[in-house]
Motif scaffolding. Structure first.
Motif, PDB file in Angstrom:
ATOM      1  N   PHE A  59      25.884 -21.407-104.775  1.00  0.00           N
ATOM      2  CA  PHE A  59      25.012 -20.864-103.933  1.00  0.00           C
ATOM      3  C   PHE A  59      23.578 -21.636-104.049  1.00  0.00           C
ATOM      4  O   PHE A  59      23.392 -22.034-105.012  1.00  0.00           O
ATOM      5  N   ILE A  60      23.055 -21.974-102.936  1.00  0.00           N
ATOM      6  CA  ILE A  60      21.516 -22.291-102.800  1.00  0.00           C
ATOM      7  C   ILE A  60      20.695 -21.221-102.477  1.00  0.00           C
ATOM      8  O   ILE A  60      20.858 -20.621-101.457  1.00  0.00           O
ATOM      9  N   VAL A  61      19.822 -20.779-103.281  1.00  0.00           N
ATOM     10  CA  VAL A  61      19.074 -19.476-103.134  1.00  0.00           C
ATOM     11  C   VAL A  61      17.851 -19.767-102.737  1.00  0.00           C
ATOM     12  O   VAL A  61      17.183 -20.960-102.928  1.00  0.00           O
ATOM     13  N   GLY A  62      17.125 -18.748-102.352  1.00  0.00           N
ATOM     14  CA  GLY A  62      15.711 -19.134-101.724  1.00  0.00           C
ATOM     15  C   GLY A  62      14.466 -18.825-102.669  1.00  0.00           C
ATOM     16  O   GLY A  62      13.415 -19.238-102.560  1.00  0.00           O
ATOM     17  N   ARG A  63      14.852 -17.684-103.651  1.00  0.00           N
ATOM     18  CA  ARG A  63      13.715 -17.441-104.670  1.00  0.00           C
ATOM     19  C   ARG A  63      14.072 -18.112-106.202  1.00  0.00           C
ATOM     20  O   ARG A  63      15.472 -18.150-106.415  1.00  0.00           O
ATOM     21  N   TRP A  64      13.262 -18.614-106.841  1.00  0.00           N
ATOM     22  CA  TRP A  64      13.515 -18.929-108.230  1.00  0.00           C
ATOM     23  C   TRP A  64      14.163 -18.071-109.094  1.00  0.00           C
ATOM     24  O   TRP A  64      15.079 -18.201-109.923  1.00  0.00           O
ATOM     25  N   TRP A  65      13.878 -16.544-108.886  1.00  0.00           N
ATOM     26  CA  TRP A  65      14.512 -15.637-109.936  1.00  0.00           C
ATOM     27  C   TRP A  65      16.115 -15.325-109.473  1.00  0.00           C
ATOM     28  O   TRP A  65      16.704 -14.774-110.080  1.00  0.00           O
TER      29      TRP A  65
END
Length: 616
Positions: A573-579
């Motif tokens: 997955f490529i996520v949007g937030r660092w956490w």
């Protein structure tokens, strides 16, 4: 909230990262404050080092003489570094000189000493600024460490935002401090002439005690030359003729700093500033000459100068680490000194190291100076020996009588500078070894060991991958086998499967890890429903361990087919937030790292960009 984080990201992003480290070409009038600010800033705390050393031996009456000796050292090294920048106008600093003239090993020692100097430059500057602030606002007296740490944070933020503001602060601070010192000297001399003031007189002491006090005063006062390294790298930033202009900058900056230092020391002697009262000597002098109003002006200018001087350290650190990385002593990615991540990493490294030093020493200026000077003179000594070697080479090739005389005289200057530098370094090391100098030497030694290990690793890697005559064409694999890791029958898994099929492997299969018969049946039904046209292999893992079963399966497959290349496709997955990175891809990332250690196995990460709704 999204706007807040976006604004914070812009605030912490290096501005014009591709150009901010570019070499601008300046005339002397602009290069002088930019490169001379580091040396001039030491006027704020160097007189304290001389006064404190003489106080211990009851020899405060010798302040002018000891200040004169320090000025003599400054002028000698100024002549030496003038020769340095004139001889090597296109080169940068002592590291490159020592590496080329004395060999890579001593070059590593020089590089390590300079890296440590950068940490201490920031630590000393912010501690001096905290002491200035605490003197004019006594309420801050118990908060000097906290103030110093806050200033480090501000410096780091400023270093990430570009260099234009730093240049403006350097220009303003340099000339403002000179104007303040000249005003202070004129008012102090006039007042001393109008009213009868008895300067300090030497106290009674044994010869040995007096000599120790004198040696300590000169060696500690030699912190004035710590800005010389910044001047040594100024050559490439001057307009042509670079060597002549850079040499002129070195001399003018040194004369300005030396004159300011001696003026403050003379006023301290004249107005009986003995060091028994807390507070920077320059502020005590201002208070005795004209009162609190002048002390406030001096304090404000001093804060600007200290901030501007320490802010230049970050760029010099990045430049030096890039040179060390280019030579194989630091990670190779540091050579990209205009990369945002490299800039941020350099700023973080300097800031964290300086903060540790401030906390460890309690922002104690006297102790910091002892630790600072011993590292600075390691680079100065090796640099002077390197210049002796360079001048000797040029002297051997010279034929014209006039050039021979000039080169011989220049070499003599470097010989004297090397002898004096060795003497100062030895005094600092002997007398201050147990007062913090040992820590500086230890850190330099650790950095040298670490850089030598990195160099050895890169040498071993280069030897391992080097093509040789006996290396023939690499054999082609007999076939390729694709394995698609299926964590669930979903869009990322089917995309990975389509990628694998497009690669046209000899054989292909999907691999799933299930925890029992019920999950196995559900996986089989979902697979048959979508009918991807590829065989599904399921491995039982009752303990829900993904890594071990997959690793064993791939390893056993390759062991049975050694000439066959196995390509493993792992959806991620490529996520949007660092956490959110902590919520996804943890096991798949570990699995990819372990599979890369298996011979004959290629790992391909197949990204799946989450939609805006999924990203939140």
């Amino acid at each position: 909230m999204h706007r807040f984080w976006s604004a914070l990201g812009r605030l912490l992003s290096p501005e014009d990262a591709s150009t901010r480290l570019g070499r601008e070409r300046w005339l002397t009038r602009l290069a002088l404050p930019v490169f001379g600010i580091s040396m001039l800033s030491t006027v704020v705390y160097a007189p304290d080092a001389v006064v404190d050393a003489l106080r211990g031996g009851n020899q405060a009456g010798a302040i002018p003489a000891m200040a004169g000796a320090v000025v003599g050292i400054m002028l000698l090294l100024a002549l030496a570094y003038r020769s340095h920048v004139r001889a090597r106008p296109d080169a940068s600093g002592d590291y490159q000189l020592v590496r080329e003239e004395l060999g890579p090993r001593l070059g590593v020692f020089t590089g390590a000493a300079l890296l440590v100097d950068y940490f201490f430059t920031v630590a000393v500057s912010v501690s001096a600024a905290a002491a200035v602030l605490a003197h004019v606002v006594p309420w801050f007296g118990d908060w000097q460490v906290v103030i110093a740490l806050v200033l480090i944070g501000l410096l780091a933020l400023g270093a990430l935002r570009g260099s234009r503001t730093q240049v403006r602060l350097s220009v303003f601070g340099f000339f403002a401090l000179l104007a303040v010192i000249v005003t202070l000297l004129a008012m102090g001399a006039l007042r001393a002439a109008l009213i009868e003031i008895e300067p300090l007189q030497p106290g009674s002491a044994t010869v040995i005690t007096a000599l120790i006090a004198y040696a300590g005063a000169i060696s500690s006062g030699a912190v004035m030359v710590t800005g010389m390294e910044h001047l040594a790298v100024s050559g490439p930033y001057h307009k042509a003729p670079r060597g002549v202009r850079a040499g002129r900058t070195v001399m003018i900056a040194t004369l300005a700093a030396a004159g300011s230092f001696f003026a403050v020391a003379w006023l301290a002697w004249t107005y009986r500033v003995t060091g028994w009262v807390d507070g920077p000597v320059v502020l005590q002098v201002a208070e005795r000459v004209a009162g609190d109003w002048l002390a406030w002006i001096v304090a404000g200018v001093a804060m600007v100068v200290l901030y501007a001087a320490s802010s230049t350290t970050y760029k010099r650190f990045t430049t030096l680490t890039a040179a060390l990385a280019r030579d194989g002593y630091l990670p190779s990615q540091l050579t990209a000194k205009s990369d945002e991540q490299v800039i941020r990493g350099g700023v973080a490294a300097v800031s964290i190291a300086a903060a540790i030093v401030v906390i460890a020493t309690g922002a104690d200026i006297e102790r910091l100076i002892h630790m600072y000077v011993v590292g600075v003179f390691v680079a100065i000594v090796l640099g002077q020996i390197g210049m002796i070697r360079l001048m000797s080479k040029r002297l051997a090739l010279a034929t014209a009588p006039g050039r021979i005389r000039r080169l011989a005289l220049t070499r003599l200057v470097h010989v004297i500078a090397a002898i004096v530098s060795i003497a100062v370094w030895a005094v600092v090391l002997v007398f201050n070894f147990f007062y913090g100098a040992w820590a500086t030497i230890a850190v330099i030694a650790l950095l040298v060991v670490a850089m030598m290990l990195i160099s050895r690793h890169y040498a071993a890697v280069n030897d391992d991958v080097q093509l040789r005559e006996e290396d023939g064409p690499f054999p082609l694999p007999s076939s390729t086998h694709g394995i698609v890791l299926v964590l669930d029958v979903n869009k990322p898994a089917l995309r990975a499967l389509s990628y694998a099929r497009a690669a046209r492997h000899s054989t292909i299969e999907a691999l799933a890890v299930v925890t029992g018969p019920e999950e196995s049946e559900q996986m089989r039904e979902a697979w048959m429903l979508h009918d991807p046209g590829v065989k599904l292999v399921m491995i039982d893992a009752p303990t829900r361990d993904l890594i071990t079963p997959v690793l064993d399966y791939v390893t056993s497959w390759h062991r049975r087919n050694e000439r066959e290349v196995v390509v493993v496709y792992v959806p991620e997955f490529i996520v949007g937030r660092w956490w959110e990175t902590f919520l996804h891809n943890r096991e798949s990332a570990r699995l990819r790292a372990l599979l890369l250690d298996v011979p004959g196995v290629v790992v391909s990460a197949v990204p799946w960009q989450l939609s805006e709704d999924a990203r939140g």
